[in-house]
Design a protein around this motif. Structure first.
Motif, PDB file in Angstrom:
ATOM      1  N   SER A  97       0.835  -1.206   0.000  1.00 37.92           N
ATOM      2  CA  SER A  97       0.000   0.000   0.000  1.00 37.92           C
ATOM      3  C   SER A  97       0.869   1.257   0.000  1.00 37.92           C
ATOM      4  CB  SER A  97      -1.012  -0.007   1.153  1.00 37.92           C
ATOM      5  OG  SER A  97      -0.354   0.189   2.363  1.00 37.92           O
ATOM      6  N   THR A  98       1.997   1.215   0.721  1.00 37.08           N
ATOM      7  CA  THR A  98       2.885   2.392   0.718  1.00 37.08           C
ATOM      8  C   THR A  98       3.504   2.586  -0.665  1.00 37.08           C
ATOM      9  OG1 THR A  98       3.385   1.899   3.020  1.00 37.08           O
ATOM     10  CG2 THR A  98       4.794   3.519   1.960  1.00 37.08           C
ATOM     11  N   ALA A  99       3.941   1.493  -1.288  1.00 35.49           N
ATOM     12  CA  ALA A  99       4.544   1.587  -2.627  1.00 35.49           C
ATOM     13  C   ALA A  99       3.510   2.107  -3.627  1.00 35.49           C
ATOM     14  CB  ALA A  99       5.071   0.223  -3.066  1.00 35.49           C
ATOM     15  N   SER A 100       2.262   1.692  -3.482  1.00 38.36           N
ATOM     16  CA  SER A 100       1.204   2.167  -4.387  1.00 38.36           C
ATOM     17  C   SER A 100       0.994   3.662  -4.220  1.00 38.36           C
ATOM     18  CB  SER A 100      -0.123   1.451  -4.093  1.00 38.36           C
ATOM     19  OG  SER A 100       0.020   0.079  -4.333  1.00 38.36           O
ATOM     20  N   ARG A 101       1.044   4.113  -2.959  1.00 38.89           N
ATOM     21  CA  ARG A 101       0.855   5.546  -2.706  1.00 38.89           C
ATOM     22  C   ARG A 101       2.003   6.356  -3.327  1.00 38.89           C
ATOM     23  NH1 ARG A 101       1.170   6.247   2.966  1.00 38.89           N
ATOM     24  NH2 ARG A 101       3.098   7.367   2.645  1.00 38.89           N
ATOM     25  N   VAL A 102       3.236   5.832  -3.139  1.00 36.77           N
ATOM     26  CA  VAL A 102       4.410   6.504  -3.721  1.00 36.77           C
ATOM     27  C   VAL A 102       4.275   6.567  -5.240  1.00 36.77           C
ATOM     28  CG1 VAL A 102       6.920   6.317  -4.084  1.00 36.77           C
ATOM     29  CG2 VAL A 102       5.947   5.876  -1.821  1.00 36.77           C
ATOM     30  N   ALA A 103       3.856   5.442  -5.841  1.00 37.67           N
ATOM     31  CA  ALA A 103       3.720   5.382  -7.303  1.00 37.67           C
ATOM     32  C   ALA A 103       2.691   6.402  -7.785  1.00 37.67           C
ATOM     33  CB  ALA A 103       3.323   3.973  -7.729  1.00 37.67           C
ATOM     34  N   ALA A 104       1.585   6.520  -7.043  1.00 36.68           N
ATOM     35  CA  ALA A 104       0.542   7.483  -7.432  1.00 36.68           C
ATOM     36  C   ALA A 104       1.067   8.909  -7.312  1.00 36.68           C
ATOM     37  CB  ALA A 104      -0.695   7.280  -6.566  1.00 36.68           C
ATOM     38  N   GLU A 105       1.786   9.179  -6.215  1.00 35.56           N
ATOM     39  CA  GLU A 105       2.319  10.531  -6.006  1.00 35.56           C
ATOM     40  C   GLU A 105       3.335  10.906  -7.088  1.00 35.56           C
ATOM     41  OE1 GLU A 105       1.888  10.436  -1.145  1.00 35.56           O
ATOM     42  OE2 GLU A 105       3.899  10.368  -2.028  1.00 35.56           O
ATOM     43  N   GLU A 106       4.122   9.899  -7.498  1.00 34.56           N
ATOM     44  CA  GLU A 106       5.186  10.166  -8.482  1.00 34.56           C
ATOM     45  C   GLU A 106       4.731   9.957  -9.925  1.00 34.56           C
ATOM     46  OE1 GLU A 106       8.191  11.374  -7.784  1.00 34.56           O
ATOM     47  OE2 GLU A 106       7.629  11.499  -5.671  1.00 34.56           O
ATOM     48  N   GLY A 107       3.477   9.579 -10.116  1.00 36.18           N
ATOM     49  CA  GLY A 107       2.954   9.379 -11.463  1.00 36.18           C
ATOM     50  C   GLY A 107       3.554   8.175 -12.176  1.00 36.18           C
ATOM     51  N   LEU A 108       3.834   7.109 -11.451  1.00 41.09           N
ATOM     52  CA  LEU A 108       4.395   5.896 -12.081  1.00 41.09           C
ATOM     53  C   LEU A 108       3.252   5.016 -12.589  1.00 41.09           C
ATOM     54  CD1 LEU A 108       7.101   4.878  -9.416  1.00 41.09           C
ATOM     55  CD2 LEU A 108       7.358   6.392 -11.395  1.00 41.09           C
ATOM     56  N   GLU A 109       3.319   4.655 -13.876  1.00 36.39           N
ATOM     57  CA  GLU A 109       2.253   3.764 -14.370  1.00 36.39           C
ATOM     58  C   GLU A 109       2.647   2.299 -14.183  1.00 36.39           C
ATOM     59  OE1 GLU A 109       1.412   4.388 -18.444  1.00 36.39           O
ATOM     60  OE2 GLU A 109       3.492   4.318 -19.087  1.00 36.39           O
ATOM     61  N   GLU A 110       3.936   2.079 -14.049  1.00 38.32           N
ATOM     62  CA  GLU A 110       4.399   0.706 -13.824  1.00 38.32           C
ATOM     63  C   GLU A 110       5.531   0.740 -12.797  1.00 38.32           C
ATOM     64  OE1 GLU A 110       5.425  -1.309 -17.486  1.00 38.32           O
ATOM     65  OE2 GLU A 110       6.574  -2.757 -16.318  1.00 38.32           O
ATOM     66  N   ILE A 111       5.473  -0.165 -11.849  1.00 39.99           N
ATOM     67  CA  ILE A 111       6.544  -0.252 -10.848  1.00 39.99           C
ATOM     68  C   ILE A 111       7.479  -1.388 -11.256  1.00 39.99           C
ATOM     69  CG2 ILE A 111       7.091  -0.663  -8.411  1.00 39.99           C
ATOM     70  CD1 ILE A 111       4.347   0.489  -7.698  1.00 39.99           C
ATOM     71  N   THR A 112       8.757  -1.074 -11.403  1.00 44.03           N
ATOM     72  CA  THR A 112       9.701  -2.106 -11.866  1.00 44.03           C
ATOM     73  C   THR A 112      10.463  -2.764 -10.712  1.00 44.03           C
ATOM     74  OG1 THR A 112      11.314  -0.356 -12.232  1.00 44.03           O
ATOM     75  CG2 THR A 112      10.050  -1.096 -14.156  1.00 44.03           C
ATOM     76  N   GLU A 113      10.677  -2.002  -9.641  1.00 51.85           N
ATOM     77  CA  GLU A 113      11.423  -2.597  -8.517  1.00 51.85           C
ATOM     78  C   GLU A 113      10.987  -1.977  -7.187  1.00 51.85           C
ATOM     79  OE1 GLU A 113      16.051  -3.596  -7.881  1.00 51.85           O
ATOM     80  OE2 GLU A 113      15.537  -1.508  -7.527  1.00 51.85           O
ATOM     81  N   ARG A 117       0.516  -8.536  -5.442  1.00 58.40           N
ATOM     82  CA  ARG A 117       0.839  -7.628  -6.560  1.00 58.40           C
ATOM     83  C   ARG A 117      -0.426  -6.902  -7.034  1.00 58.40           C
ATOM     84  NH1 ARG A 117       5.592  -8.647  -9.554  1.00 58.40           N
ATOM     85  NH2 ARG A 117       6.689 -10.519  -8.868  1.00 58.40           N
ATOM     86  N   THR A 118      -0.271  -5.620  -7.332  1.00 65.27           N
ATOM     87  CA  THR A 118      -1.385  -4.854  -7.907  1.00 65.27           C
ATOM     88  C   THR A 118      -1.174  -4.799  -9.426  1.00 65.27           C
ATOM     89  OG1 THR A 118      -0.142  -2.827  -7.593  1.00 65.27           O
ATOM     90  CG2 THR A 118      -1.649  -3.435  -5.829  1.00 65.27           C
ATOM     91  N   PRO A 119      -2.162  -4.326 -10.203  1.00 72.00           N
ATOM     92  CA  PRO A 119      -2.012  -4.337 -11.672  1.00 72.00           C
ATOM     93  C   PRO A 119      -0.749  -3.626 -12.175  1.00 72.00           C
ATOM     94  CG  PRO A 119      -4.291  -3.883 -11.084  1.00 72.00           C
ATOM     95  CD  PRO A 119      -3.519  -3.918  -9.803  1.00 72.00           C
ATOM     96  N   ASN A 120      -0.295  -2.575 -11.467  1.00 77.19           N
ATOM     97  CA  ASN A 120       0.935  -1.905 -11.944  1.00 77.19           C
ATOM     98  C   ASN A 120       2.209  -2.524 -11.355  1.00 77.19           C
ATOM     99  OD1 ASN A 120       0.577  -0.967  -9.387  1.00 77.19           O
ATOM    100  ND2 ASN A 120       0.885   1.213  -9.862  1.00 77.19           N
ATOM    101  N   MET A 121       2.075  -3.699 -10.750  1.00 77.18           N
ATOM    102  CA  MET A 121       3.251  -4.395 -10.182  1.00 77.18           C
ATOM    103  C   MET A 121       3.457  -5.768 -10.833  1.00 77.18           C
ATOM    104  SD  MET A 121       2.890  -3.719  -6.102  1.00 77.18           S
ATOM    105  CE  MET A 121       2.562  -2.087  -5.446  1.00 77.18           C
ATOM    106  N   MET A 122       2.870  -5.977 -11.988  1.00 76.44           N
ATOM    107  CA  MET A 122       2.939  -7.307 -12.603  1.00 76.44           C
ATOM    108  C   MET A 122       4.377  -7.743 -12.912  1.00 76.44           C
ATOM    109  SD  MET A 122       0.251  -8.738 -12.366  1.00 76.44           S
ATOM    110  CE  MET A 122      -1.245  -8.194 -11.595  1.00 76.44           C
ATOM    111  N   LYS A 123       5.238  -6.751 -13.245  1.00 76.64           N
ATOM    112  CA  LYS A 123       6.631  -7.114 -13.575  1.00 76.64           C
ATOM    113  C   LYS A 123       7.597  -6.651 -12.485  1.00 76.64           C
ATOM    114  CE  LYS A 123       5.721  -6.655 -18.518  1.00 76.64           C
ATOM    115  NZ  LYS A 123       5.771  -5.667 -19.594  1.00 76.64           N
ATOM    116  N   THR A 124       7.087  -6.294 -11.329  1.00 82.38           N
ATOM    117  CA  THR A 124       7.948  -5.753 -10.274  1.00 82.38           C
ATOM    118  C   THR A 124       8.902  -6.805  -9.702  1.00 82.38           C
ATOM    119  OG1 THR A 124       6.161  -4.261  -9.632  1.00 82.38           O
ATOM    120  CG2 THR A 124       7.947  -4.534  -8.050  1.00 82.38           C
TER     121      THR A 124
END
Lengths: 207, 135
Positions: B12-28, B52-59
């Motif tokens: 949940s924290t990584a998802s929040r960071v991704a949303a704040e930073e505008g990341l559509e895909e999280i790689t690591e 894994r969430t939808p934007n973490m499929m390849k994380t």
């Protein structure tokens, strides 16, 4: 109608709710986090579930870390109310609940003693300043009719919810919930519970 | 499995960071795990994979262990945490709530339980890498 109620004892260095409830040898249930065990119908979490006997001297940052950990890993069931019991004053526990549990309502308890009123008064000022919702103040261990608590609360526009009389038999009943439930103390608590609940539903925090 | 709840917090924290930073895909996602809490690395990795969430499929999930160090607030002594210093019940209590260590561990020099954990207390999110949304 019964309510689903959880009790979180956030007094980490001097917990006492387990003594009232007669909790002994109870352990947390681990399943994708911690499931609070049931004690007399309550979902219950206290630091004593993790360390029943030992002294745990903690400073501020440790208290905050422990609170964050407990809130993060505990999987409360779908509750009507979660009651968080906190130590007196305006220390880490209160500040963390204000910071981390934004939807909390505060119910303050004071004895008629000027010493207790002084402490509760400080907490009241803090909560008012932070615009935290206050349900009101309950006067506990009242030995005689007095209007002092009520008068001071009126000045602050905070609701006085009523008094719980001093019950000399309460201490002997501690640890035996069936006996505690039959005390005059609990009779008084029962009378106040309806008022507290109705204020909670109205979301009223000022008189 | 307590690691599940810890993984939930990381996700949940990584998802929040991704949303704040505008990341559509999280790689690591890099997670630091302090030794004091004795988190089971495999269980944590499993729980992260499962959530894994939808934007973490390849994380790629990286879990780095950090040794736990303590410093006595009374005499200044510094020392490393050793799992062997705790029996199984004590270790389990510390696993749930690292602050319980203050009940079981004391300064090896002066015996005080008033110490701080300077490194390796719990689990924290060290970094989130990803691909920013175009535009």
């Amino acid at each position: 109608m019964g309510r689903r109620v959880g009790l979180l004892d956030l007094d980490l260095t001097s917990p006492s709710t387990h003594l009232i409830l007669g909790v002994d040898g109870l352990q947390p249930i681990e399943d994708k986090g911690i499931i609070p065990p049931r004690v007399h119908g309550l979902s219950y979490i206290s630091i004593v579930l993790f360390s029943p006997e030992e002294l745990i001297p903690l400073r501020g940052v440790d208290i905050s870390n422990a609170i964050i950990e407990l809130l993060a890993i505990t999987r409360w069931e779908d509750l009507d109310y979660l009651i968080v019991d906190m130590p007196p004053g305006i220390g880490d526990e209160v500040l963390d609940i204000i910071r981390l549990m934004g939807r909390s309502f505060f119910l303050l308890v004071s004895t008629p003693s000027p010493l207790a009123l002084e402490t509760v008064g400080k907490l009241l000022f803090l909560l008012l300043e932070l615009k935290a919702p206050i349900l009101g103040v309950v006067e506990n261990m009242a030995t005689k009719p007095t209007s002092e608590v009520k008068r001071r609360l009126e000045e602050l526009e905070v609701a006085y919810l009523g008094a719980i009389g001093y019950d000399p038999e309460l201490d002997d009943a501690l640890g035996h919930v069936d006996r505690v439930m039959r005390t005059r103390f609990m009779e008084d608590v029962g009378k106040l519970a309806g008022e507290v609940e109705s204020r909670l539903h109205k979301g009223v925090h000022r008189q | 499995m307590h690691e599940w709840a810890l993984a939930e917090g990381v996700i949940s924290t990584a998802s929040r960071v991704a949303a704040e930073e505008g990341l559509e895909e999280i790689t690591e996602i890099v997670v630091m795990v302090g030794e004091l809490q004795q988190v089971d690395r495999e269980a944590l990795l499993f729980a992260l994979e499962q959530q894994r969430t939808p934007n973490m499929m390849k994380t790629r999930f990286r879990i780095d262990p950090i040794p736990a160090r303590m410093r006595c607030r009374v005499c200044g002594e510094e020392w490393n945490f050793k799992r062997e210093a705790l029996d199984n019940d004590e270790a389990e209590a510390v696993h749930f709530l690292p602050e319980i260590a203050h009940a079981f561990i004391e300064c090896p020099n002066c015996g005080s339980p008033d110490f701080e954990v300077t490194e390796g207390r719990g689990i924290w999110l060290a970094s989130v890498r990803g691909v920013r949304m175009a535009g």
